[in-house]
Design a protein around this motif. Structure first.
Motif: not given
Length: 281
Positions: A197-203, A265-273
């Motif tokens: 989750p942190g890696l996706m947020t950073a990306a 597409c990736f808002q789930r990872y933003i919230v999780e991160g």
């Protein structure tokens, strides 16, 4: 009476939030509808969002670009720069964060404090020294100044990923060492999957920040075939002749499409991160 208040408060909150959302979305709505307006109507003193006559040709005129370069070239350049920057920023920041979070070395706290201090360093302070270095290296008018620095880590991402990695129990590292894993294998097989989750947020943040970057391309790129979207949009404004505002706004709308697609597409990872980093850190 209490029951009535219980029912009215959520309704009032929803109405208030809806009003604020419309207020926040108004600039985007204005841009979308203005992309179909004539130049003379875009800045007319009118509160109407809808054009009197729909000019779909603004998109065709804007996509033609300048000279022999269409906006397909500019979008391609932007994607090349942003993807390389994102990969470099995430990988290098993860490696550096792993060192700060899991390894012991001389001056660890001092170097971590120096890294944190760079977060408060304005970009304008290092802009001139960087340009001199890249000019000496012969990198001006290439994508290298816009991509290579990301492979040396981004302080904000390093700090964020350190918080993720420190939340992972050290017992997992010890168990992996007993199984014969070295530091790199622990990083690759244990740390990276648990910090996804942190890696996706950073990306996602790296993509957002660099997609809208204007100063970097303006400093280092002077050849039209290397222009990114943000720099190409500036070319629509010509102080000597009439500016093609309709084409510029139309291409501005298209430039938002990748950002919107990435978000949904990736808002789930933003919230999780964000939530995981805030709770675990």
């Amino acid at each position: 009476m209490t029951l009535t208040k219980t029912k009215l408060l959520p309704i009032a909150a929803q109405v208030l939030l809806f009003a604020f959302s419309i207020l926040m979305l108004y600039p985007v709505l204005w841009m979308v509808f203005s992309s179909f307006k004539d130049n003379s109507e875009i800045f007319a003193k009118s509160f109407s969002l809808f054009p009197t006559e729909w000019k779909f040709g603004n998109y065709a005129a804007g996509w033609k670009g300048f000279g022999s370069y269409t906006f397909a070239t500019f979008f391609k350049n932007s994607f090349i720069v942003v993807l390389i920057y994102t990969v470099g920023a995430v990988l290098s920041s993860a490696f550096i964060a792993y060192g700060f979070a899991r390894m012991e070395f001389a001056g660890k706290k001092f170097w971590f404090a120096c890294m944190i201090a760079t977060l408060m360093l304005p970009q304008e302070v290092i802009m001139v020294p960087q340009y001199i270095v890249f000019q000496w290296l012969g990198w001006v008018n290439t994508f290298l100044p816009l991509t290579v620095p990301s492979f040396f880590g981004i302080p904000f991402f390093i700090f964020m990923l350190v918080q993720f990695m420190r939340s992972i129990p050290a017992e997992l590292d010890n168990a992996a060492k007993i199984d014969g894993c070295n530091s790199f294998m622990i990083f690759y097989r244990i740390i990276l999957p648990l910090t996804l989750p942190g890696l996706m947020t950073a990306a996602i943040f790296a993509f957002y920040w660099h997609w809208q970057d204007f100063i970097g391309p303006l400093l280092y790129l002077s050849r039209p075939d290397l222009y990114t979207v943000s720099l190409a949009l500036k070319m629509f404004s010509d102080p000597d002749t009439s500016s093609n505002w309709g084409g510029m706004i139309a291409m501005s709308v298209l430039s938002l499409v990748p950002v919107i697609v990435i978000f949904f597409c990736f808002q789930r990872y933003i919230v999780e991160g964000i939530t995981a980093g805030g709770v675990k850190g």
